[in-house]
Design a protein around this motif. Structure first.
Motif, mmCIF file in Angstrom:
data_model
loop_
_atom_site.group_PDB
_atom_site.id
_atom_site.type_symbol
_atom_site.label_atom_id
_atom_site.label_comp_id
_atom_site.label_asym_id
_atom_site.label_seq_id
_atom_site.Cartn_x
_atom_site.Cartn_y
_atom_site.Cartn_z
ATOM 1 N N ALA A 107 -74.113 -51.326 42.192
ATOM 2 C CA ALA A 107 -72.875 -52.085 42.328
ATOM 3 C C ALA A 107 -72.012 -51.909 40.915
ATOM 4 O O ALA A 107 -71.055 -52.341 40.490
ATOM 5 N N GLY A 108 -72.434 -50.314 40.787
ATOM 6 C CA GLY A 108 -70.963 -49.609 39.959
ATOM 7 C C GLY A 108 -72.197 -49.102 38.405
ATOM 8 O O GLY A 108 -71.610 -48.756 37.549
ATOM 9 N N LEU A 109 -73.210 -49.374 38.441
ATOM 10 C CA LEU A 109 -74.144 -48.795 37.122
ATOM 11 C C LEU A 109 -75.066 -47.630 37.506
ATOM 12 O O LEU A 109 -75.438 -48.310 38.292
ATOM 13 N N PRO A 110 -74.692 -46.808 36.474
ATOM 14 C CA PRO A 110 -73.782 -47.051 35.479
ATOM 15 C C PRO A 110 -72.425 -46.309 35.480
ATOM 16 O O PRO A 110 -71.891 -46.416 34.504
ATOM 17 N N GLY A 111 -71.522 -46.351 36.488
ATOM 18 C CA GLY A 111 -70.880 -45.822 36.533
ATOM 19 C C GLY A 111 -69.504 -46.086 36.029
ATOM 20 O O GLY A 111 -68.304 -45.781 35.332
ATOM 21 N N ILE A 112 -69.569 -47.543 36.252
ATOM 22 C CA ILE A 112 -68.300 -47.939 35.985
ATOM 23 C C ILE A 112 -68.349 -48.561 34.684
ATOM 24 O O ILE A 112 -67.083 -48.118 34.123
ATOM 25 N N PRO A 113 -68.969 -48.606 34.059
ATOM 26 C CA PRO A 113 -69.218 -48.996 32.690
ATOM 27 C C PRO A 113 -68.808 -47.612 31.765
ATOM 28 O O PRO A 113 -68.083 -47.814 30.638
ATOM 29 N N LEU A 114 -69.854 -46.767 32.521
ATOM 30 C CA LEU A 114 -68.698 -45.328 31.501
ATOM 31 C C LEU A 114 -67.652 -44.696 32.099
ATOM 32 O O LEU A 114 -67.495 -44.172 31.011
ATOM 33 N N ALA A 115 -67.483 -45.448 33.012
ATOM 34 C CA ALA A 115 -65.774 -45.791 33.300
ATOM 35 C C ALA A 115 -64.638 -46.217 32.729
ATOM 36 O O ALA A 115 -64.012 -45.116 31.600
#
Length: 250
Positions: A84-92
Motif C-alpha cells: 500500500a506504499g509503506l514505508p515508501g510514500i510516507p518517506l517521500a
C-alpha cells in the motif's frame, strides 16, 4: 475545508493531527490525502484490514517515517514489496529530496500505487511492477522494506540492489534482535557488514520503530557454486604425478 473541521489538512478529530503537521510540514495535506486513500480504497481492495483504520497514522504512516533518519541527503531508495506504499510514500512525503522507487509484483497493488502517486503528484516517486529478482543490480544507495519476509530471505533480495557500501534498512518489530541473531551468518555470506538493530524515530512526535540495518560489503564474499569441486583440474596421468612404474605413451 474550514478551520473548524481541519487543521493543516488533517481532520481536527484526529488524535495525531498536530504530530502529522509537525512531521510533514507543508506536505501535511498530502499526508492526509494518503491517509484517506489507505482508509478508503486501501481497505476496499484488501491492501489493509478494516481494523487498521483507527491506527493508520501511528502504526503505519508515522511508523514508516521513522526510517528517514537513516537515509542520507538526496539518496536513491528502493522499497521492496511496497504493498500500500509503506514505508515508501510516507518517506517521500517527509523527505522530498529523496528519489524513491516503489516495487510491487502484484497488479492490483501496483495499480493502487500508481493511482496514489498520480493523485498526490509525487514527482520524487516512481512505481515498478516487478519482483526484486528482476531489478537491476547495484542501482540504489538504500533499500528498505516493511513486514515483507524473514530477515535472511529479505536480505537476499535487498543487498544485491544497493551499491557497494549501500544501506539496507528493514523495518521490523519485536523480533528484530532474534531474527538478526538467527540469520547473522547467512547475512554475512550474502555480503552484509555492520549488522545492527537500531531504534529509530522518537523525535518530532514520530513513534519509536525498530530497524535492522546492514551495509553491502565493498567486496562481497564469493561463494563456490553448489557441487563445485575443490580441485577442478585433476592431475595429469603423465609427467611427474603419474603412478610409479608407469610408462609414458609414445
Amino acid at each position: 475545508m474550514t478551520e473548524a473541521h481541519e487543521a493543516n489538512g488533517v481532520p481536527r478529530g484526529t488524535p495525531d493531527a498536530d504530530v502529522a503537521a509537525q512531521v510533514f510540514g507543508d506536505r501535511t495535506a498530502l499526508a492526509s490525502r494518503y491517509h484517506a486513500w489507505l482508509a478508503g480504497a486501501g481497505v476496499e481492495r484488501g491492501l489493509l484490514g478494516p481494523r487498521e483504520v483507527p491506527r493508520l497514522w501511528e502504526r503505519h504512516i508515522l511508523n514508516s517515517v521513522a526510517v528517514a533518519e537513516l537515509v542520507g541527503q538526496g539518496a536513491s531508495v528502493v522499497d521492496i514489496g511496497a504493498g500500500a506504499g509503506l514505508p515508501g510514500i510516507p518517506l517521500a512525503l517527509r523527505r522530498p529530496d529523496l528519489q524513491i522507487t516503489l516495487v510491487e509484483p502484484l497488479l492490483r497493488r501496483a495499480t493502487f500505487l500508481d493511482e496514489v502517486v498520480a493523485d498526490l503528484e509525487l514527482g520524487n516517486v516512481v512505481v515498478r511492477r516487478a519482483r526484486a529478482e528482476e531489478l537491476p543490480r547495484a542501482a540504489w544507495s538504500v533499500a528498505t522494506a516493511r513486514a515483507v519476509a524473514p530477515l535472511g530471505k529479505l536480505a537476499g533480495w535487498l543487498l544485491p540492489l544497493v551499491v557497494p557500501g549501500g544501506l539496507v534498512a528493514a523495518l521490523k518489530g519485536a523480533s528484530a534482535a532474534e531474527e538478526l541473531e538467527r540469520d547473522a551468518a547467512v547475512l554475512r555470506r550474502l555480503g552484509a557488514t555492520t549488522l545492527a538493530v537500531r531504534e529509530v524515530g522518537g523525535v518530532d512526535g514520530i513513534p519509536v520503530a525498530t530497524a535492522v540495518t546492514m551495509l553491502r560489503a565493498l567486496e562481497p564474499a564469493r561463494l563456490p557454486s553448489r557441487g563445485a569441486r575443490s580441485n577442478p583440474r585433476p592431475a595429469s596421468r603423465s609427467g611427474p604425478n603419474r603412478p610409479r612404474g608407469g610408462r609414458p605413451r609414445g
